[in-house]
Write an enzyme that holds these catalytic residues in place. Structure first.
Site, mmCIF file in Angstrom:
data_model
loop_
_atom_site.group_PDB
_atom_site.id
_atom_site.type_symbol
_atom_site.label_atom_id
_atom_site.label_comp_id
_atom_site.label_asym_id
_atom_site.label_seq_id
_atom_site.Cartn_x
_atom_site.Cartn_y
_atom_site.Cartn_z
ATOM 1 N N TYR A 109 0.848 -1.199 0.000
ATOM 2 C CA TYR A 109 0.000 0.000 0.000
ATOM 3 C C TYR A 109 0.880 1.244 0.000
ATOM 4 C CZ TYR A 109 -2.933 3.771 1.727
ATOM 5 O OH TYR A 109 -3.584 4.970 1.849
ATOM 6 N N GLU A 197 -3.721 7.352 -3.781
ATOM 7 C CA GLU A 197 -3.624 6.047 -3.153
ATOM 8 C C GLU A 197 -3.367 4.982 -4.202
ATOM 9 O OE1 GLU A 197 -6.069 5.079 0.851
ATOM 10 O OE2 GLU A 197 -7.157 4.805 -0.994
#
Ligand code: GDP
Ligand code: MN
Length: 390
Positions: A109, A197
């Site tokens: 991530y 993101e």
């Protein structure tokens, strides 16, 4: 402002951030053609809606043939997709992205958002990619690494190297990973993003580092610098009440409580929401009618608040400075004539022309609960909403 994954990936590609090859399509047959064009044995069909969590809702499908691609696209296009982020009605899928499949070795991530306490952007990264990052943050916060980004200098070389080592990138992937983090931080600063993101950022079985998902939100206050980004706006994905409010010149943000708020001034609106919470209730929205609202705007504000079916009571909290209480009163009266309010209405007026405003309301015959101050107004609204719910 939000954009679709495929749009974010086009921007990434232009910024030199590696993303899979893909084609966005609007009809199922095109998905089959896209599969063939990609020329691989594996592709992924991905529903394009602004909400995340699509994988969980069936909006991400791995396919092994042109027929399977068309079938997956057919199952998504024109249908609502419900994910943990869409709300119960879901969001209608109008486009799907058909992308070359990636053989995944590891999912990580990476995100960049503003850290309000540090007063600068912060890059967050975790080895726990592909899953709910909010859950990782709640249950294992030590697994999220953070590096503040200097808005002038960007992410420094040592910071990206530190992250790359801490995330355990294999030796062959380190250079590519560090470069990606540098490019991502530059992209975020140059494009005035409020959130970027990549979840997951993957290492493929050949050691390549690829952004498999892409989410980019822009700071609306910076949009005037990016007309090309404004052109990517998809109004169908936005809350219609927020769009209506914008057109009426009101600042409105939908929330999930049941007390509709109409307030003048952002600070007072925040204070009103806090006081409602303190009194044990929950606001249905933030709504700032502004310093000099007209009765037309007040009417529009009522309509918007009432179009939210969760609203069980309305709290009007006006401090008349530039705004005059009698104008607000007129707006309330006109709104009550045009739209059936149908829920308890608590009004607290104070300031310029307050006597005239109260008089207008009293003589109007509208059913309302008057409050003496903010705490009293909040308590009465919470009580009224509770009663209305039963
Ligand atoms: P989201 O659920 O909306 O966040 O959509 P993502 O783009 O993140 O996709 C969800 C999941 O699908 C990813 O975490 C991957 O595990 C999987 N996935 C997506 N693309 C591929 C791919 O090309 N190959 C493989 N094997 N899995 C993929
Ligand atoms: Mn994702």
């Amino acid at each position: 402002m939000k954009i679709h994954e495929y749009q974010a990936k086009e921007l990434f590609r232009a910024a030199g951030i590696p993303v899979p090859m893909g084609h966005v399509v609007t009809v199922a047959e095109q998905a089959a053609a896209a599969f063939d064009q990609l020329g691989g044995a594996l592709a992924v069909v991905k529903a394009q809606i602004h909400a995340g969590g699509r994988g969980k809702g069936g909006g991400v499908k791995l396919v092994k043939s042109a027929e399977e691609a068309a079938e997956a696209a057919r199952g998504m296009l024109g249908q609502p997709l419900i994910t943990p982020q869409t709300g119960p009605a879901g969001q209608i899928v109008k486009q799907v992205l058909v992308e070359a499949g990636t053989a995944i070795d590891r999912e990580l991530y990476v995100g960049i958002t503003l850290d309000r306490s540090l007063g600068c952007p912060v890059l967050m990264a975790s080895t726990e990619g592909g899953m709910d990052i909010e859950e990782v943050a709640a249950t294992a916060p030590e697994k999220i690494l953070k590096e503040p980004i200097d808005p002038e200098a960007g992410l420094r070389g040592y910071q990206s190297r530190r992250l790359v080592y801490a995330l355990g990138f294999p030796k062959a992937s380190r250079k590519a990973a560090a470069e990606l983090l540098q490019k991502l931080s530059r992209f975020s600063l140059e494009m005035d993003t409020s959130l970027v993101e990549i979840n997951p950022l993957v290492i493929d079985t050949e050691g390549g580092v690829i952004a498999l998902d892409a989410k980019v939100n822009f700071d609306d206050n910076g949009l005037f610098r990016h007309p090309d980004v404004v052109a990517l706006r998809d109004i169908d994905e936005e809350d219609p009440r927020e769009t209506q409010a914008e057109e009426a010149g009101l600042s409105y943000i939908a929330l999930d409580g049941n007390i509709g708020c109409m307030v003048n001034g952002a600070g007072l609106a925040m204070g009103t929401m806090d006081t409602i919470q303190l009194a044990g209730g929950s606001p249905a929205n933030f709504l700032d009618v502004g310093g000099g609202a007209t009765s037309e705007q007040v009417k529009a504000a009522f309509k918007i608040i009432l179009s939210d079916e969760n609203v069980a009571a309305i709290l009007v909290n006006i401090f008349g400075g530039i705004m005059k209480c009698d104008v607000i009163a007129e707006g309330i009266i006109e709104a009550a004539r045009e739209v059936e309010i149908g829920v308890p209405l608590v009004v607290r007026l104070e300031g310029t022309n307050v006597e005239r405003g109260r008089e207008l309301l009293e003589n109007s015959g509208i059913d309302l609960i008057t409050a003496s101050d903010l705490a009293d107004a909040a308590a009465k609204a919470v009580e009224a909403a509770g009663v209305a719910k039963v």
